[in-house]
Design an enzyme around this catalytic site. Sequence first.
Site, mmCIF file in Angstrom:
data_model
loop_
_atom_site.group_PDB
_atom_site.id
_atom_site.type_symbol
_atom_site.label_atom_id
_atom_site.label_comp_id
_atom_site.label_asym_id
_atom_site.label_seq_id
_atom_site.Cartn_x
_atom_site.Cartn_y
_atom_site.Cartn_z
ATOM 1 N N LYS A 1 30.861 59.926 82.422
ATOM 2 C CA LYS A 1 30.562 59.574 81.035
ATOM 3 C C LYS A 1 32.167 58.991 80.658
ATOM 4 O O LYS A 1 33.188 59.074 81.243
ATOM 5 C CB LYS A 1 30.744 61.009 80.279
ATOM 6 C CG LYS A 1 30.721 60.898 78.698
ATOM 7 C CD LYS A 1 30.388 62.475 78.186
ATOM 8 C CE LYS A 1 30.423 62.607 76.898
ATOM 9 N NZ LYS A 1 30.144 63.997 76.354
ATOM 10 N N SER B 1 26.439 64.725 73.392
ATOM 11 C CA SER B 1 26.869 63.604 73.268
ATOM 12 C C SER B 1 26.796 62.820 74.697
ATOM 13 O O SER B 1 27.087 61.630 74.964
ATOM 14 C CB SER B 1 28.579 63.701 72.784
ATOM 15 O OG SER B 1 29.051 64.258 73.791
ATOM 16 N N SER C 1 26.887 69.402 74.697
ATOM 17 C CA SER C 1 26.836 67.867 74.989
ATOM 18 C C SER C 1 26.147 67.644 76.454
ATOM 19 O O SER C 1 26.155 66.359 76.672
ATOM 20 C CB SER C 1 28.141 67.099 74.852
ATOM 21 O OG SER C 1 28.515 67.152 73.495
#
Length: 431
Positions: A55, A130, A154
Amino acid sequence: MITDRVSDYLEKIEKSDVNAFIDVNSEKVLKEAEELEKNDYLKNKPLYGKIVAVKSNINVKGYKISCASKTLEKYTGTYDATVVKKLRLQGALIVGMTNMDEFASGSSGETSYFGPTKNPAAMDRIPGGSSSGSAAAVAADLCDMAIGSDTGGSIRNPASHCGIVGFKPSYGVVSRQGLCDLAMSFDQIGPLTKNAEDALVLTNAIKGIDRSDSTSLETPKFEKKDISNYKVGVVKEFMDVTDEKIRNEIEKGIEVFKDMGCKIVDLSYKYIDLALPTYYLINYVEFFSATRKYDGRRYGEFIEEACGEEVLRRILIGKHISEQEFSGKYYKKALQARKAMKKEMLGLFNSADLIVGPTVPKLPHKLGEDLSPMEMYAYDVLTVPTNICGICSGVVRCGNIQGVPVGLQIQGAPLEDEKVLSAMIEFEKNY
């Protein structure tokens, strides 16, 4: 050959229209693959030759660490985060940095400065966020596994929407050194994988104490356990707030635990209505504090001038709440509510080894659909209690509704990660 596998994945990434990646350095990863093939020491490591996506809010040296924001569009990582160092020591290769909601502020994968991520399992719908790109990269088979971060769901939210496995470890199990923080009392790094066995392997690889993160803990290696005699709790309020079609799929999943010999226990959690206000009030204040370093002087641009609408909303609300005359009215009350929520949650584990239920209360909406902030935040109502209470939680696929995946959430008490991971593995085998 590892280099052949890397080349295959790079070709897939190049052809993909999912928009899962922000930065991929083909030359760098191919060179690292060649070096890895010559490294006899790493050949017996659990992650040898595994191709991992990371990420874009976790530092990897030589890659753009943008947090999917114009604010950090030109920032390149100067060091490896602790989890990335651990991945490399286990023989893994980093293929690139994944797309995400800007500064991890979102649940849809749509707020990225680099454009929305698509859901490989349902291309017209959001992938969740996210950690949208990490989940989508795994679901689209653009890597072997991925790393994400989970502040209020997330990792678990996109894992559910994309039909993969996600695991949020207990607070402190994995070092956050090198993570661009959203809300440090909630944040935790964890794996997104194609199956639960890989989630266990990847969690073992990245966990452990780190002198650079004072919240990190040393834990024994997580092993698979027999769960056949477990008491599995089902919280009435978690089911009540969930759409009927999703609830029906989750009830089928609960039957699987029954068939495995587990005893199903009915539970009640009276603070479900406090989950979102408590989480977001604390999140706003911690996020406002975290973003003060993006002042446009040391690196990047001044965040208030460069960020998107949702990030700016959170900054301004956090600033407002943080002002002295308001802190007692909002923030301190949220901290009191958090304490009560945690006490209530931990009490549930006196009656059950695990809690199972839905991950999100509704199906992912269509890409580009206009939702109010409160409608968007509602996706998080079943995932934020995990972060508020510092417990562990994983998601495994549990059916689908007209092709759209549904994820079963399995929660465990603090540092009972081994139980949750074992239950995820056994559920997957028996579903």
